[in-house]
Design a protein around this motif. Sequence first.
Motif, short mmCIF file in Angstrom:
data_model
loop_
_atom_site.label_atom_id
_atom_site.label_comp_id
_atom_site.label_asym_id
_atom_site.label_seq_id
_atom_site.Cartn_x
_atom_site.Cartn_y
_atom_site.Cartn_z
N ASN B 89 0.78 -1.03 -0.05
CA ASN B 89 -0.02 -0.02 -0.13
C ASN B 89 0.94 1.31 -0.15
N ILE B 90 1.11 1.64 -1.05
CA ILE B 90 2.15 2.89 -1.37
C ILE B 90 1.59 4.20 -0.47
N LEU B 91 0.50 4.37 -0.48
CA LEU B 91 0.14 5.80 -0.29
C LEU B 91 -0.29 5.82 1.47
N LYS B 92 -1.45 4.82 1.61
CA LYS B 92 -1.70 4.80 3.02
C LYS B 92 -2.33 3.37 3.00
N ARG B 93 -2.56 2.85 4.14
CA ARG B 93 -2.88 1.61 4.41
C ARG B 93 -4.23 1.19 3.87
N GLU B 94 -5.12 1.89 3.63
CA GLU B 94 -6.40 1.44 3.25
C GLU B 94 -6.40 1.62 1.61
N ALA B 95 -5.56 2.33 1.07
CA ALA B 95 -5.43 2.22 -0.50
C ALA B 95 -5.26 1.14 -1.11
N ILE B 96 -5.81 0.94 -2.25
CA ILE B 96 -5.82 -0.12 -2.98
C ILE B 96 -4.26 -0.43 -3.25
N GLY B 97 -3.85 -1.60 -3.11
CA GLY B 97 -2.65 -1.97 -3.16
C GLY B 97 -1.79 -2.30 -4.46
N THR B 98 -0.64 -2.11 -4.69
CA THR B 98 0.16 -2.51 -5.71
C THR B 98 0.90 -3.94 -5.13
N GLU B 99 1.49 -4.54 -6.27
CA GLU B 99 2.41 -5.62 -5.92
C GLU B 99 3.63 -5.61 -6.26
N VAL B 100 4.49 -6.17 -5.46
CA VAL B 100 6.12 -6.09 -5.77
C VAL B 100 6.38 -7.47 -5.76
N GLU B 101 7.12 -8.17 -6.80
CA GLU B 101 7.52 -9.39 -6.74
C GLU B 101 9.07 -9.15 -6.88
N VAL B 102 9.92 -9.81 -6.13
CA VAL B 102 11.33 -10.19 -6.08
C VAL B 102 11.70 -11.33 -6.39
N ARG B 103 12.52 -11.46 -7.27
CA ARG B 103 13.37 -12.97 -7.59
C ARG B 103 14.49 -12.66 -7.41
N PHE B 104 15.30 -13.86 -6.83
CA PHE B 104 16.56 -13.86 -6.28
C PHE B 104 17.30 -15.27 -7.11
N THR B 105 18.03 -15.06 -8.14
CA THR B 105 18.70 -16.36 -8.72
C THR B 105 20.18 -16.24 -8.80
N GLU B 107 24.00 -16.56 -9.76
CA GLU B 107 24.67 -16.42 -11.02
C GLU B 107 26.11 -16.41 -10.63
N ALA B 108 27.01 -16.36 -11.81
CA ALA B 108 28.40 -16.67 -11.71
C ALA B 108 28.96 -15.52 -10.51
N GLU B 109 28.71 -14.26 -10.71
CA GLU B 109 29.22 -13.29 -10.00
C GLU B 109 28.36 -12.85 -8.54
N GLY B 110 27.40 -13.76 -8.32
CA GLY B 110 26.85 -13.65 -7.09
C GLY B 110 25.28 -13.90 -7.19
N THR B 111 24.31 -12.86 -7.09
CA THR B 111 23.01 -13.11 -7.07
C THR B 111 22.35 -11.95 -8.12
N ARG B 112 21.38 -12.43 -8.85
CA ARG B 112 20.66 -11.64 -10.02
C ARG B 112 19.31 -11.30 -9.05
N VAL B 113 18.94 -10.16 -8.77
CA VAL B 113 17.78 -9.59 -8.14
C VAL B 113 16.97 -8.91 -9.18
N GLU B 114 15.69 -9.33 -9.38
CA GLU B 114 14.89 -8.95 -10.34
C GLU B 114 13.64 -8.11 -9.58
N LEU B 115 13.16 -7.16 -9.76
CA LEU B 115 12.24 -6.74 -9.08
C LEU B 115 11.15 -6.31 -9.96
N GLU B 116 10.03 -6.65 -9.89
CA GLU B 116 8.77 -5.99 -10.63
C GLU B 116 7.77 -5.31 -9.62
N HIS B 117 7.33 -4.12 -10.00
CA HIS B 117 6.39 -3.45 -9.28
C HIS B 117 5.01 -3.06 -10.10
N ARG B 118 4.16 -3.77 -9.74
CA ARG B 118 2.87 -3.85 -10.80
C ARG B 118 1.72 -3.34 -10.31
#
Lengths: 97, 150
Positions: B89-105, B107-118
């Motif tokens: 809930n970006i603006l305040k608690r009652e507001a209709i929410g958005t979704e944040v998905e975070v994926r951790f994968t 990789e050779a050099e560490g971890t790829r972090v992909e974030l999607e805010h929809r």
Amino acid sequence: MDALGDPTRRQVFELLRSGPRSVGDLAAELPVSRPAVSQHLRVLENAGLVTHHPVGTRHLYELNGNGVVELRAWIEGFWDEALARFKAAAENKGGTT
Amino acid sequence: MSDALVIEAVRKTITVDCTVEEAFRVFTTDASSWWPVETHSIHGNDVSEIVFEQHEGGDVYEVSAGGEKGHWGTVIAWEPPGRLVLGWNILKREAIGTEVEVRFTAEAEGTRVELEHRGWETIAEDSAAKRDDYDTGWDHVLGFYERRIG
């Protein structure tokens, strides 16, 4: 583009999402003075988020558009900053080298 | 209401030099160490802790120095160390929410972090609905006015 970075300005923005309001209307719903509300409106207006027009003897402020595009742009900038800080924190604590 | 409205999700990808497990842990349990609370929280600099309840349906909230809770959102998926989905809930608690998905994968050099805010459409529709209420309110008020004049 950090006009929305201030909590009070976010509240002003949120209140304006439900329609145009005067400075007095906004001040009545916020824990800040009318001059403070005016100041916040000026910042929002300079950032292109809000416009105002005279109605009778007062000015009504409203969102420039429905606010979503602006909100999304603000969040986009937020994630750039937040993820840079996250990267620094993660590498500081769990570096593989 | 705009039925066909689509607003593109915010997408970010970074690579961090640590393990997938560590990346997930720092992102969630250790969020207080990096989250920019001064500009992106309810209590600002007064935030003393950020809590992710570690299960589906759990709350995500901040705790102020004075012990007050500020609700941020809800855990929709808790799948350590690979995936996390939050209703936020970006603006305040009652507001209709958005979704944040975070994926951790790994990789050779560490971890790829992909974030999607929809889910921006829900806010746009909420704005439209609020505006409709407001317009209807004015129609109502102006109706009285017209009757009185007429």
